[in-house]
Write an enzyme that holds these catalytic residues in place. Structure first.
Site, PDB file in Angstrom:
ATOM      1  CG  ASN A 148      -0.301   0.003   2.688  1.00  0.00           C
ATOM      2  OD1 ASN A 148       0.930   0.065   2.386  1.00  0.00           O
ATOM      3  ND2 ASN A 148      -0.976  -0.613   3.552  1.00  0.00           N
ATOM      4  NE  ARG A 286       2.869   1.947  12.476  1.00  0.00           N
ATOM      5  CZ  ARG A 286       2.356   1.915  11.225  1.00  0.00           C
ATOM      6  NH1 ARG A 286       2.138   2.977  10.035  1.00  0.00           N
ATOM      7  NH2 ARG A 286       2.615   0.870  10.280  1.00  0.00           N
ATOM      8  CD  GLN A 315      -3.720   4.140  14.191  1.00  0.00           C
ATOM      9  OE1 GLN A 315      -3.051   4.956  14.263  1.00  0.00           O
ATOM     10  NE2 GLN A 315      -3.764   3.099  13.434  1.00  0.00           N
ATOM     11  CG  HIS A 334      -3.569   4.326  10.390  1.00  0.00           C
ATOM     12  ND1 HIS A 334      -2.589   3.295  10.933  1.00  0.00           N
ATOM     13  CD2 HIS A 334      -3.131   3.725   9.268  1.00  0.00           C
ATOM     14  CE1 HIS A 334      -1.449   3.098  10.138  1.00  0.00           C
ATOM     15  NE2 HIS A 334      -1.622   3.597   8.887  1.00  0.00           N
TER      16      HIS A 334
HETATM   17  P1  NAD Z   1      10.887   1.902   3.673  1.00  0.00           P
HETATM   18  O1  NAD Z   1      11.661   1.056   4.319  1.00  0.00           O
HETATM   19  O2  NAD Z   1      10.806   1.543   2.035  1.00  0.00           O
HETATM   20  O3  NAD Z   1      11.369   3.361   3.740  1.00  0.00           O
HETATM   21  C1  NAD Z   1      12.022   3.839   5.457  1.00  0.00           C
HETATM   22  C2  NAD Z   1      13.191   4.223   5.081  1.00  0.00           C
HETATM   23  O4  NAD Z   1      13.753   4.843   6.260  1.00  0.00           O
HETATM   24  C3  NAD Z   1      14.268   3.568   4.483  1.00  0.00           C
HETATM   25  O5  NAD Z   1      15.005   3.661   3.334  1.00  0.00           O
HETATM   26  C4  NAD Z   1      15.184   3.442   5.470  1.00  0.00           C
HETATM   27  O6  NAD Z   1      16.091   3.312   5.425  1.00  0.00           O
HETATM   28  C5  NAD Z   1      14.999   5.004   6.007  1.00  0.00           C
HETATM   29  N1  NAD Z   1      15.308   5.158   7.623  1.00  0.00           N
HETATM   30  C6  NAD Z   1      14.402   3.961   8.913  1.00  0.00           C
HETATM   31  N2  NAD Z   1      15.211   4.727  10.160  1.00  0.00           N
HETATM   32  C7  NAD Z   1      15.866   6.428   9.501  1.00  0.00           C
HETATM   33  C8  NAD Z   1      16.325   7.204  10.493  1.00  0.00           C
HETATM   34  N3  NAD Z   1      16.247   7.184  12.075  1.00  0.00           N
HETATM   35  N4  NAD Z   1      16.598   8.200   9.719  1.00  0.00           N
HETATM   36  C9  NAD Z   1      16.289   7.876   8.269  1.00  0.00           C
HETATM   37  N5  NAD Z   1      15.804   7.350   7.944  1.00  0.00           N
HETATM   38  C10 NAD Z   1      15.154   6.363   8.228  1.00  0.00           C
HETATM   39  O7  NAD Z   1       9.020   2.097   4.260  1.00  0.00           O
HETATM   40  P2  NAD Z   1       7.979   2.504   3.636  1.00  0.00           P
HETATM   41  O8  NAD Z   1       7.026   1.442   2.477  1.00  0.00           O
HETATM   42  O9  NAD Z   1       8.274   3.473   2.873  1.00  0.00           O
HETATM   43  O10 NAD Z   1       7.219   2.423   4.514  1.00  0.00           O
HETATM   44  C11 NAD Z   1       7.943   3.756   5.706  1.00  0.00           C
HETATM   45  C12 NAD Z   1       6.711   3.965   6.982  1.00  0.00           C
HETATM   46  O11 NAD Z   1       5.788   3.953   6.233  1.00  0.00           O
HETATM   47  C13 NAD Z   1       6.753   1.944   7.505  1.00  0.00           C
HETATM   48  O12 NAD Z   1       7.423   1.813   8.760  1.00  0.00           O
HETATM   49  C14 NAD Z   1       5.074   2.788   8.147  1.00  0.00           C
HETATM   50  O13 NAD Z   1       5.217   2.585   9.503  1.00  0.00           O
HETATM   51  C15 NAD Z   1       4.766   3.358   7.635  1.00  0.00           C
HETATM   52  N6  NAD Z   1       3.379   3.289   6.656  1.00  0.00           N
HETATM   53  C16 NAD Z   1       2.459   3.637   6.987  1.00  0.00           C
HETATM   54  C17 NAD Z   1       1.123   3.337   6.215  1.00  0.00           C
HETATM   55  C18 NAD Z   1      -0.704   3.838   6.709  1.00  0.00           C
HETATM   56  O14 NAD Z   1      -1.601   3.546   5.451  1.00  0.00           O
HETATM   57  N7  NAD Z   1      -0.546   5.165   6.939  1.00  0.00           N
HETATM   58  C19 NAD Z   1       0.875   2.236   5.222  1.00  0.00           C
HETATM   59  C20 NAD Z   1       2.427   2.234   5.069  1.00  0.00           C
HETATM   60  C21 NAD Z   1       3.357   1.833   5.665  1.00  0.00           C
END
Ligand code: NAD
Length: 386
Positions: A148, A286, A315, A334
């Site tokens: 998603n 988050r 949540q 959410h």
């Molecule tokens: P992802 O792992 O592809 O991207 C996260 C990026 O953040 C990675 O490239 C990682 O290297 C980087 N990262 C991690 N810690 C870091 C830090 N301290 N400083 C800088 N960069 C850092 O994940 P994604 O698929 O893009 O999803 C990201 C987040 O979005 C998920 O972990 C989830 O919590 C959230 N999410 C929310 C929904 C929603 O419905 N709102 C849906 C999907 C994901």
């Protein structure tokens, strides 16, 4: 025979199934980074486009599980010691939940689940599971990576425009019979020319950057691993070695890192003090990445011109959560990753992971967060255990 305990959000208030707005769904053939779509074997237990994330939808899992002799328990009541989830936990081999309606799998709860072998997130983001406790107990944690991400990226773009253009208050004025143009536009700006920054340019973050490029904004990013030079050149990106450096120059900031101990409260009073007056912050990652009361103070002082997103803690958010009623916010429950399009992909991916798990086949590394007692697969790149 295994017991699968699935925690899903309640059905629509108007009953199930809802009246669907459309008859079909666009066909997606793959993800932007080349990752293949979920590929479960055999028939799906649902029609793509169905509401499968609520209790009656059962993620379409019942036909597969029952045909293979497994027991499916679906509950919605998930919080507190006497919840149905806690009562059924001791018999669960597998727990499934969605981040939109997270079954918080704390260390205490993992200790109450002696049979638990797999904690499966139908969606993305497994911070509702105590990953250290899961690793310690040898529980595998998996999620449906990329399912998603584009759904969320679209929600971010929508929220950026809604806040900067002052869309929500103007819509309310139209809705209530008003026509005061000055009230509509006195907080409305063009996005064009603004500086936009992403903290965490992973799958979602990069998709947001790509979608905002045609708006003629200046694009910035900070993340753990620097993006390839050709991507930086294509999008004319400015890299920042720290999030602090990024927020000082950006008009609009979106945070997209996973939640773990050292990213919790990344946005606190100190971080807000570095931001430009009148910046906008969008958080669909988050809720706990932002200090709840520091956000409120930043909005009330005018440091932030707007705050938007869809993630909260806990949540569901309590009715008196201050982000519900603070001014200049574009919050939703959410939902960004729970569009019917997203649901079709994460339900199919959930089935694929269950099939691999029950048939003793390896779960794709891109779906693994914890395995073999440690972070694994994509989880090793995205999370830290401390
Ligand atoms: P992802 O792992 O592809 O991207 C996260 C990026 O953040 C990675 O490239 C990682 O290297 C980087 N990262 C991690 N810690 C870091 C830090 N301290 N400083 C800088 N960069 C850092 O994940 P994604 O698929 O893009 O999803 C990201 C987040 O979005 C998920 O972990 C989830 O919590 C959230 N999410 C929310 C929904 C929603 O419905 N709102 C849906 C999907 C994901």
């Amino acid at each position: 025979m295994a017991t699968v305990l699935c925690v899903l959000f309640p059905d629509p208030a108007s009953g199930y199934p809802p009246e669907y707005a459309r008859n079909d769904m666009p066909v997606i053939t793959g993800y932007p980074n080349g990752q293949t779509l979920p590929s479960p074997r055999g028939p799906l237990g649902f029609r793509p486009g169905d509401l499968v994330g609520s209790v009656s939808g059962e993620l379409g899992l019942r036909p597969y599980l029952e045909a293979n002799g497994h027991k499916l328990i679906v509950v919605s009541d998930k919080d507190g010691d006497s919840s149905e989830f806690e009562r059924r936990l001791p018999e669960a081999d597998v727990v499934i939940s969605q981040p939109f309606w997270p079954a918080y799998l704390t260390a205490e709860r993992i200790a109450k689940a002696p049979n638990l072998k797999l904690a499966l997130t139908a969606g993305i983001g497994s911070d509702h599971v105590d990953l250290s406790a899961a690793a310690h107990r040898g529980v595998t944690v998996a999620e449906v990576t990329f399912s998603n991400c584009i759904s969320v990226a679209e929600h971010v773009v929508m929220t950026v425009l809604s806040l900067v253009r002052n869309y929500l208050p103007a819509h309310e004025i139209a809705d209530s019979g008003g026509w005061n143009i000055a009230d509509c536009v006195s907080r409305s700006y063009d996005l064009e020319g603004m500086h936009f920054g992403i903290i965490g340019a992973g799958r979602i973050g990069l998709a947001v950057l790509r979608r905002l490029k045609p708006f003629d904004v200046h694009l910035h990013y900070h993340q753990r691993h620097r993006l390839p030079t050709d991507v930086e050149t294509e999008l004319n990106l400015t890299f920042h070695p720290t999030p602090q450096s990024l927020v000082q120059v950006c008009d609009v900031v979106s945070v997209q890192t996973p939640l773990y101990a050292s990213t919790e409260n990344m946005f606190d009073d100190r971080m807000f003090s570095l931001m430009k007056r009148g910046a906008y912050l969008i958080n669909t990652a988050r809720g706990k990445l932002c200090d709840r009361d520091a956000v409120l103070r930043a909005i009330q002082s005018g440091k932030l011109a707007g705050y938007g997103g869809d993630v909260w803690f806990p949540q569901p958010a309590p009715a008196d959560h201050p982000w519900r009623s603070m001014p200049h916010q574009g919050m939703t429950p959410h939902i960004s990753g729970a569009s019917l399009s997203g649901q079709a992909r994460y339900a199919a991916g959930t089935l694929e992971i269950l099939q691999d798990f029950f048939e003793g086949k390896p779960i794709r590394p891109e779906y693994l967060i914890v395995d073999g007692g440690n972070l694994a697969g994509v989880g090793a790149a995205s999370y830290r255990l401390t």
